[in-house]
Each structure stands twice: as structure tokens, then as C-alpha cells.
Design an enzyme around this catalytic site. Structure first.
Site, PDB file in Angstrom:
ATOM      1  N   ASP A   1     -19.463  -4.143 -29.630  1.00  0.00           N
ATOM      2  CA  ASP A   1     -18.563  -4.462 -30.755  1.00  0.00           C
ATOM      3  C   ASP A   1     -17.320  -5.207 -30.270  1.00  0.00           C
ATOM      4  O   ASP A   1     -16.200  -4.930 -30.720  1.00  0.00           O
ATOM      5  CB  ASP A   1     -18.142  -3.185 -31.485  1.00  0.00           C
TER       6      ASP A   1
ATOM      7  N   ASP B   1     -14.956  -3.282 -27.577  1.00  0.00           N
ATOM      8  CA  ASP B   1     -13.857  -3.591 -28.502  1.00  0.00           C
ATOM      9  C   ASP B   1     -12.792  -4.479 -27.855  1.00  0.00           C
ATOM     10  O   ASP B   1     -11.596  -4.227 -28.000  1.00  0.00           O
ATOM     11  CB  ASP B   1     -13.213  -2.312 -29.032  1.00  0.00           C
TER      12      ASP B   1
END
Length: 660
Positions: free
Chosen positions: A510, A483
């Protein structure tokens, strides 16, 4: 100390002189560095033409910083201007529009540690004076028009004392890029042993007594006067009385008032025991261009006299300005073009720069100084270094430019090490931007939490989270693991836009995610290996609102990886909290893909099928770009409606990419 020199312009043909002047104008527009004087012989660059920092005598003995370190405020009325200007604490005061001062000719008292600067070229003070009382120190006055306190019939200024700026026994004052016109007595009066003064790039117009210095028997004042335009003035252009050092260079005196006065119509006057140096100025149609009392000294070199009459005194040795500071000296032939174009208020100067750590100890302190509801861009210039602290730009502080000032984006790093265990994505983000219209350039944003070394349930550790609209990242780096970069919006149905160009993003899981419409162009994305032979992570995790046709666009970029072949996904669909209306839209086009990308590069997430998302590719290439049945390809027709402009346009035709 060495300086850049150039040959004299004398002897050049008209075409070569014009070419030289045009070249100098171009260099000025670009802010080129270097200087030139009338001597021969090459040497290194010494000083930039103009910056947001003072030069000349105002830069000495600790320098002049004005309101740096204080709050930034914008004023539109006399009461606000007077309150902030007279305050004890430092302020950067932006004047927006014209402020009419009442009663006519009244003073606005300016206390120490103030910057007063016009917004764009619109800031005006009308029929009022900025007044610096004895003991005032460290003041910057820039980019203003101060005008019209003239009383009809009082051409000699005998009944009023309505100057544009007056100071008595002040020190460290920089007066730059202002326009002074049609006032009640003097335009600029620098009096009574004021010291460390620089007056640069101003216009003095439509007046009798333009610019006086002195009114003292002491010999203390040190003053630099450069690139000013005196036009439609009669006397004191300037008059310098008992100055220890008066350095005048590259000034332009033209269209002098011609009323037949044989004595009190003149250009520069070295009076009393002043030591004056004049260099490379231009006098056109001036009576008594430069003169000196018998007790004074005046050295002149390199100036041009055209259609002049009267005195051109020069005697004594005065002083050498280069013993005090470096400066750029333009050829006298270039002065009319340079000064008429670049003196007075300038649109590009009307912004404000807050310097970290010179003026503000931390980036957050500089952000905090920006006023709520800010409407004019404020640049936060961050010097090279590593800043281990979180930064939050709240929604109330739009129009900020976060600018690293190093040679490379890696020179200036904002870093912290918080994982999502402490506050989720919002709490872990090293930098969080909730405001609209924020730009970041030439910086590295990092979250160096070591996910491999610490056993935590959540391994998210964001380098950057944005929720604002019209966010631009240019020449930036985002470093992290899971992230790394979250581009989001305040709520599901609100569309925020983010443009990333010429940048670098790295991570593993991600690491580009969120629901903002996000364009990544001409950038490098590095998919980091986690040591797996089969699944090292996911580049994207978009959560685009189903009502938004534009989610993530990665274009004209390169994805690189140190992961094994066939072990990385291009992305998966993120439905925060199981939200069914968050339907990922990702297009990767015209981008080089590494062998690490899987043949089936999209995958499911939290029970949501990737096939229900809007995942496509178009004209990708490289070892990881082989087209398979599990790789939807966009058609040529659809691709024409999925360009950078389409993603960013919105209802306001935002086009940050068009600036390049």
C-alpha cells in the site's frame, strides 16, 4: 583565481553586436554563470550574474546575510515596518504595497541583521527615509521603490535632509534592485567610514544629488557599484570622497539633467584620496563622465562614451578588484539593454529564500520562520546532506517551496525511522505537509525503519504524508516499505490535489495510498520484493470519496520490480474504519508494467470487494500488461475525460503540469 574573458566588441558589425547583446539578455534571464571582460583569452566560469546572495565588497569579511536566521514578516503599514526594522533580533521584512511615511520625510530606523525586501515589484516607501545609525551592521535592502520626499523649490536640498537611504559608519550593507526617485536631498548617502558596501542594479532617477559617498577624512570605505542606471540626475552619480576602494562597473549614465552648470553637473567623481576603478560602463549625453581630484586615483578601462563633453580623468594605479573578489563583467555595448531591463524592482526577486543550514540549522527551523497566513512564496533552500529529523509544515504556513540545492535529488535527503506503532500514519511520517500550495523539488524523503528487523504490530512507516491542497512534487524520491507515500485530505468530503512528476517512489505494501486526488506522471514506481513467490504486496490503496470522480492517476510512467513474476498487485480498496463512502478510484494508463504484476492485479481489502471500487487501466504495455477478464479497461471515450488536466483542474483551474 581564473575568470572567463571575451573579445572586445569593437570591430564587430551592427548585426553581430545586436546578436551579442540579445545573447547576453537571454543568459541573464536564465541566470547563466560566467563573466566577461575586455581582455582576450578563455578561462573557467567565475560567478553567477545575480543570486539572493551579495557580491562585491559586501560579500567579504564574513559576508552580508541581513535578517537570515530570523523570522519572516510581511508589513503593509508604517508602524509594523518601523517596529520590525528597529528590533534587536534579525528579521526578513517583506514590504507589500506602498507605505506612506508620516510625518513627511521621517526616518525609518533600520537596526542590524535585517533584510527589507519588496514583495514582487510592488513594495514602496513613500516620502520617508531608511536610516542606518552608526554601528549598524549586516543589512540588505532590496527590490523597493523609495520615492517622493522632494520639497518643491529645494532642488539643491539645502533645507531638508530627506534621503532615500542614509547610513553613518555602518558596515556590510547590500542595496540591490531598488528604484530611488524625487527625494528631498540625496537619493543614497553612504557616509562616515561605512564599509563593505555593494550597490547593484538600482535606478537613480529624477533628482539633483543622486549618490554620495564619504563625508570623512579617513580612507576606509570599500564599495562596489555595478549595473546601476542613472537617468534624469545631475550630480553625484556617484561622488566618492576618501574611499579606500571604489569599484564601479557596468553602470549606465544617460539623460543627464542639463541646466548649464559647468562644474556641478557630472558623472563619477573620485575625490580626496579615493582609489577608483571604472570598468565597462556606458555614458550617453553626460557632462564630465568621470573625473578625479589631483590627490585621488582613477583607472578606467573598457567604457563607452557617447555624446559626452568635459573631463575624462584617469591617473594613478588605484587597485585591482580581482585581488578582492570574482565578478562578472559585461561588455560595455551591452550595458544599456541589460541595465534598463534588469535594474530596479523585479517580480522574480520579491520572494524570500531561507537557507538550510547556512541560515537555519534545520529544515523545521526554516519552516517555523515562515509567517502564519503566508501569501507570498517562500523558498527553503536545503543544501546537500542528510537531515535526520522530522519536518511538519502546518496548515497555517502555505506557499512554501522546499528546494534541494544539490546536483541530484539523492544529494539532499530528509529521513527518519519512526513506524506507525508511535502515532499511526501521522506520527510515523518523516515529512508531513498540512498546508496548501507547497512545492518540493530535487529532494529525497525517506523512512528507513527496518520492518524486517523489528517485531512490531504495525509496520507502516511513512516517508511523506500530505493533507494540503495543490501540493507539487518535482524530481523527488520517496523511499520506504509499507505506506511510503500517503496523499490525503483533512476529511473524507474535502478534495485535496497532489501532483507528482519526474519522481521515484518505492515500497511494498500500500505504498501509494490515501484519498487525495493524486497524479503521478513521468515517474518510476518500484515494487519491492518481500521474498514471497506469490504475494509481495500492493502498489496502491486509494480511499477516494465516492463523491469525487478523480482519485489516483498514474500516467506515462514505469513500474519496475525485483519481485518474482505474478506476485504483485496494482492495488486494493481501502475503506478507513470501514467507511462505505470511501470508494477507491485508480486509473493506470500509458504506463509500462513489469512481469511482477499479477494477471488479476486488483484484490479485496478488509471485506470490501475490489469489484465495487473504480479500478481501470488504459493502454498499458510491458510484460505485466496482458489484458485478462479481471482487468477492467477504460474506453477511449472515458479516457478523454481522465487526463492529468481533468484530475487537477478543480474549481480554480489549477494546472501545475502546464508549466512544463
Amino acid at each position: 583565481m581564473t575568470h572567463l574573458h571575451s573579445k572586445r566588441l569593437s570591430g564587430l558589425g551592427p548585426g553581430r553586436v545586436l546578436a551579442t547583446v540579445v545573447g547576453l539578455l537571454a543568459a541573464l534571464v536564465l541566470g547563466a554563470s560566467g563573466e566577461a571582460d575586455a581582455s582576450a583569452g578563455p578561462s573557467p566560469v567565475a560567478a553567477p550574474r545575480w543570486t539572493d546572495q551579495p557580491h562585491g565588497f559586501a560579500s567579504l569579511a564574513g559576508g552580508t546575510t541581513g535578517g537570515a536566521g530570523g523570522r519572516v514578516v510581511t508589513v503593509t503599514d508604517q508602524a509594523s515596518l518601523a517596529r520590525y526594522a528597529a528590533a534587536e533580533e534579525p528579521y526578513v521584512i517583506r514590504v507589500s504595497g506602498a507605505i506612506a511615511v508620516e510625518p513627511f520625510g521621517s526616518d525609518i530606523v533600520v537596526a542590524s541583521n535585517k533584510t527589507i525586501i519588496g514583495v514582487g515589484d510592488t513594495g514602496e516607501i513613500v516620502h520617508g527615509e531608511l536610516h542606518l545609525n552608526p554601528g549598524t551592521s549586516n543589512v540588505i535592502i532590496r527590490n523597493l521603490t523609495i520615492r517622493d520626499s522632494y520639497v518643491e523649490g529645494d532642488w539643491d536640498g539645502k533645507t531638508t535632509d530627506f534621503d532615500a537611504i542614509q547610513m553613518d559608519t555602518a558596515d556590510h550593507v547590500w542595496i540591490d534592485h531598488n528604484r530611488f526617485t524625487h527625494m528631498g536631498d540625496g537619493l543614497l548617502d553612504i557616509r562616515k567610514d561605512s564599509r563593505y558596501i555593494t550597490v547593484s542594479y538600482n535606478q537613480f532617477t529624477n533628482h539633483n544629488k543622486a549618490f554620495g559617498i564619504g563625508w570623512t577624512t579617513n580612507v576606509l570605505t570599500e564599495i562596489t557599484i555595478d549595473h546601476n542606471w542613472f537617468t534624469g540626475t545631475k550630480q553625484r552619480n556617484p561622488s566618492a570622497d576618501n574611499c579606500a576602494y571604489a569599484h564601479l562597473y557596468n553602470n549606465y549614465l544617460a539623460a543627464q539633467v542639463a541646466d548649464g552648470d559647468p562644474t556641478w553637473t557630472y558623472g563619477n567623481w573620485s575625490r580626496g584620496r579615493t582609489r577608483m576603478v571604472i570598468e565597462n560602463s556606458y555614458y550617453d549625453g553626460v557632462q564630465h563622465p568621470y573625473q578625479a581630484d589631483a590627490t585621488a586615483e582613477l583607472v578606467q578601462r573598457g567604457s563607452i562614451l557617447k555624446h559626452t563633453t568635459g573631463r575624462t580623468d584617469a591617473w594613478g594605479t588605484a587597485f585591482d578588484p580581482r585581488d578582492f573578489y570574482a565578478y562578472r563583467l559585461d561588455p560595455a555595448a551591452a550595458v544599456p539593454a541589460l541595465v534598463t531591463r534588469f535594474s530596479g524592482p523585479q517580480k522574480q526577486i520579491g520572494g524570500v529564500t531561507l537557507r538550510v543550514p547556512a541560515d537555519y540549522a534545520t529544515v523545521q527551523a526554516a519552516v517555523d520562520a515562515v509567517p502564519d497566513g503566508n501569501t507570498v512564496p517562500v523558498t527553503i533552500a536545503v543544501a546537500p546532506g542528510t537531515y535526520r529529523a522530522k519536518v511538519f509544515i502546518p496548515a497555517s504556513k502555505p506557499n512554501i517551496v522546499l528546494q534541494g540545492t544539490g546536483q541530484d535529488r539523492s544529494d539532499t535527503v530528509i529521513v527518519y525511522d519512526t513506524p506507525a506503532e508511535y502515532g499511526g500514519s501521522t506520527g510515523s511520517a518523516t515529512v508531513r505537509i498540512a498546508a496548501n500550495d507547497v512545492t518540493a523539488r530535487n529532494l529525497t524523503f525517506s523512512n528507513d525503519f527496518d520492518e524486517a528487523a523489528v517485531e512490531l504490530n504495525g509496520e507502516q512507516a511513512l516517508a511523506m504524508k500530505t493533507t494540503g491542497d495543490r501540493i507539487v512534487f518535482e524530481d523527488t524520491a520517496f523511499l520506504g516499505n509499507q505506506d511510503t507515500l500517503m496523499t490525503d485530505s483533512p476529511k473524507l468530503t474535502t478534495v485535496s490535489r497532489v501532483y507528482v512528476r519526474d519522481s521515484y517512489i518505492e515500497g511494498d505494501v500500500d505504498f501509494v495510498y490515501g484519498r487525495a486526488t493524486t497524479v503521478i506522471e513521468r515517474s518510476v514506481i518500484k515494487a519491492l520484493s518481500r521474498g514471497s513467490a506469490t504475494n509481495n504486496g500492493y502498489i496502491t490503496a486509494a480511499s477516494t470519496w465516492t463523491g469525487n470522480p478523480y482519485g489516483f492517476l498514474i500516467t506515462d510512467s514505469r513500474i519496475v520490480s525485483d519481485a518474482p513474476a505474478g506476485s504483485f498487485h496494482l492495488g486494493r480498496p481501502w475503506h478507513p474504519g470501514g467507511e462505505p463512502e470511501a470508494v477507491a478510484q485508480v486509473l493506470i494508463r500509458d504506463t509500462k508494467l513489469p512481469a511482477a504484476i499479477k494477471a488479476s492485479p486488483w484484490t479485496d481489502m478488509s471485506g470490501f470487494s475490489w469489484r465495487d471500487a473504480r479500478f481501470t487501466e488504459y493502454r498499458n504495455y510491458g510484460p505485466g500488461a496482458e489484458v485478462t477478464a479481471d482487468r477492467p479497461q477504460m474506453s477511449d471515450a472515458d479516457a478523454r475525460a481522465h487526463t492529468v488536466a481533468d484530475y487537477l483542474r478543480g474549481s480554480d483551474d489549477w494546472a501545475p503540469h502546464a508549466r512544463h
